[in-house]
Write a protein that holds these residues in place. Structure first.
Motif, PDB file in Angstrom:
ATOM      1  N   GLY A 110      27.113  80.111  43.886  1.00 52.99           N
ATOM      2  CA  GLY A 110      25.865  80.747  44.253  1.00 52.99           C
ATOM      3  C   GLY A 110      24.635  80.212  43.554  1.00 52.99           C
ATOM      4  N   VAL A 111      24.790  79.146  42.760  1.00 51.19           N
ATOM      5  CA  VAL A 111      23.654  78.551  42.053  1.00 51.19           C
ATOM      6  C   VAL A 111      23.440  77.130  42.586  1.00 51.19           C
ATOM      7  CG1 VAL A 111      22.738  77.807  39.821  1.00 51.19           C
ATOM      8  CG2 VAL A 111      24.076  79.915  39.970  1.00 51.19           C
ATOM      9  N   THR A 112      22.197  76.851  42.973  1.00 50.00           N
ATOM     10  CA  THR A 112      21.835  75.525  43.452  1.00 50.00           C
ATOM     11  C   THR A 112      20.821  74.916  42.495  1.00 50.00           C
ATOM     12  OG1 THR A 112      22.137  76.247  45.737  1.00 50.00           O
ATOM     13  CG2 THR A 112      20.884  74.210  45.392  1.00 50.00           C
ATOM     14  N   PRO A 113      21.259  74.009  41.619  1.00 49.45           N
ATOM     15  CA  PRO A 113      20.295  73.353  40.731  1.00 49.45           C
ATOM     16  C   PRO A 113      19.640  72.157  41.423  1.00 49.45           C
ATOM     17  CG  PRO A 113      22.526  72.741  40.108  1.00 49.45           C
ATOM     18  CD  PRO A 113      22.631  73.671  41.284  1.00 49.45           C
ATOM     19  N   MET A 165      21.094  81.388  44.485  1.00 48.16           N
ATOM     20  CA  MET A 165      19.934  81.349  43.611  1.00 48.16           C
ATOM     21  C   MET A 165      19.646  79.909  43.288  1.00 48.16           C
ATOM     22  SD  MET A 165      19.215  81.137  39.935  1.00 48.16           S
ATOM     23  CE  MET A 165      17.813  82.056  39.648  1.00 48.16           C
ATOM     24  N   GLN A 166      18.384  79.598  43.298  1.00 47.28           N
ATOM     25  CA  GLN A 166      17.953  78.219  43.065  1.00 47.28           C
ATOM     26  C   GLN A 166      17.366  78.073  41.667  1.00 47.28           C
ATOM     27  OE1 GLN A 166      15.921  76.279  46.332  1.00 47.28           O
ATOM     28  NE2 GLN A 166      14.346  75.610  44.902  1.00 47.28           N
ATOM     29  N   VAL A 167      17.777  77.018  40.971  1.00 47.17           N
ATOM     30  CA  VAL A 167      17.229  76.693  39.657  1.00 47.17           C
ATOM     31  C   VAL A 167      16.621  75.301  39.745  1.00 47.17           C
ATOM     32  CG1 VAL A 167      17.685  76.358  37.208  1.00 47.17           C
ATOM     33  CG2 VAL A 167      18.983  78.075  38.478  1.00 47.17           C
ATOM     34  N   ASP A 168      15.309  75.222  39.549  1.00 44.15           N
ATOM     35  CA  ASP A 168      14.604  73.949  39.572  1.00 44.15           C
ATOM     36  C   ASP A 168      14.373  73.472  38.144  1.00 44.15           C
ATOM     37  OD1 ASP A 168      14.064  73.445  42.423  1.00 44.15           O
ATOM     38  OD2 ASP A 168      12.995  75.350  42.298  1.00 44.15           O
ATOM     39  N   GLU A 199      15.630  85.506  41.862  1.00 38.02           N
ATOM     40  CA  GLU A 199      15.886  84.742  43.078  1.00 38.02           C
ATOM     41  C   GLU A 199      15.721  83.243  42.842  1.00 38.02           C
ATOM     42  OE1 GLU A 199      13.473  86.148  46.307  1.00 38.02           O
ATOM     43  OE2 GLU A 199      14.223  88.189  46.081  1.00 38.02           O
ATOM     44  N   ARG A 200      14.774  82.894  41.982  1.00 39.05           N
ATOM     45  CA  ARG A 200      14.514  81.479  41.711  1.00 39.05           C
ATOM     46  C   ARG A 200      14.064  81.320  40.273  1.00 39.05           C
ATOM     47  NH1 ARG A 200      10.699  77.502  45.340  1.00 39.05           N
ATOM     48  NH2 ARG A 200      11.287  75.563  44.300  1.00 39.05           N
ATOM     49  N   ALA A 201      14.538  80.244  39.654  1.00 41.09           N
ATOM     50  CA  ALA A 201      14.155  79.944  38.274  1.00 41.09           C
ATOM     51  C   ALA A 201      13.580  78.539  38.200  1.00 41.09           C
ATOM     52  CB  ALA A 201      15.365  80.061  37.339  1.00 41.09           C
ATOM     53  N   PHE A 202      12.539  78.406  37.393  1.00 43.32           N
ATOM     54  CA  PHE A 202      11.930  77.114  37.090  1.00 43.32           C
ATOM     55  C   PHE A 202      12.184  76.866  35.607  1.00 43.32           C
ATOM     56  CE2 PHE A 202       9.536  79.203  40.420  1.00 43.32           C
ATOM     57  CZ  PHE A 202       9.461  78.235  41.401  1.00 43.32           C
ATOM     58  N   TYR A 203      12.897  75.811  35.314  1.00 45.46           N
ATOM     59  CA  TYR A 203      13.309  75.516  33.938  1.00 45.46           C
ATOM     60  C   TYR A 203      12.619  74.232  33.500  1.00 45.46           C
ATOM     61  CZ  TYR A 203      16.667  74.325  30.173  1.00 45.46           C
ATOM     62  OH  TYR A 203      17.262  73.977  28.987  1.00 45.46           O
ATOM     63  N   PHE A 204      11.675  74.341  32.584  1.00 45.37           N
ATOM     64  CA  PHE A 204      10.901  73.205  32.096  1.00 45.37           C
ATOM     65  C   PHE A 204      11.488  72.710  30.783  1.00 45.37           C
ATOM     66  CE2 PHE A 204       8.121  75.739  34.728  1.00 45.37           C
ATOM     67  CZ  PHE A 204       7.520  74.790  35.529  1.00 45.37           C
TER      68      PHE A 204
END
Length: 145
Positions: free
Chosen positions: A128-131, A1-4, A102-107
């Motif tokens: 399993g987390v890709t920041p 899972m990707q966290v931007d 599946e994907r998170a956008f963290y502002f």
């Protein structure tokens, strides 16, 4: 899972989020936008309306009807009544429920930077987390180290 992680230094989230939402919708996906503050959700909703008519981003608020068909759903919690697999945390507050997507956008902004740093450290240790980190430079988003 990707966290931007998006560091807001120039523009507020209500001006940045429409571009992210348009990209998510362009992929044929749906988006859940989460913020605790009703006034902030109002500003985000206005931002989704703000572009030219051809760039309007269809969206709705939880509880105002037809939640399940909204391409972009604005809510105060991480329940994707629209079936979204992408989530935007718009208020600088990390929620572990975002890991179910599946994907998170963290502002985050200058006020919430310490919490964002703590979230980055915790998430970077999770399997399993890709920041990924993004910052604004001369009007563009660039990926940081």
């Amino acid at each position: 899972m990707q966290v931007d992680f998006y560091q807001l230094s120039r523009d507020p989230v209500d001006r940045v989020l429409p571009a992210i939402a348009a990209r998510v919708l362009g992929l044929g996906e749906r988006l859940l936008v989460v913020a605790q503050d009703e006034a902030q959700l109002d500003r985000i909703s206005a931002g989704l309306w703000a572009g030219p008519p051809e760039s309007y981003l269809a969206h709705g608020r939880v509880g105002q009807g037809q939640d399940s068909v909204q391409p972009v759903l604005l809510a105060q919690d991480c329940v994707a009544a629209n079936g979204a697999r992408h989530i935007a945390l718009a208020d600088g507050h990390w929620r572990d429920e975002a890991l179910d997507f599946e994907r998170a956008f963290y502002f985050f902004d200058a006020v919430s930077i310490d919490a964002a740093r703590e979230s980055w450290r915790a998430l970077s240790r999770r399997d399993g987390v890709t920041p990924r980190f993004w910052r604004q430079e001369q009007g563009k988003w660039v990926q940081g180290p």
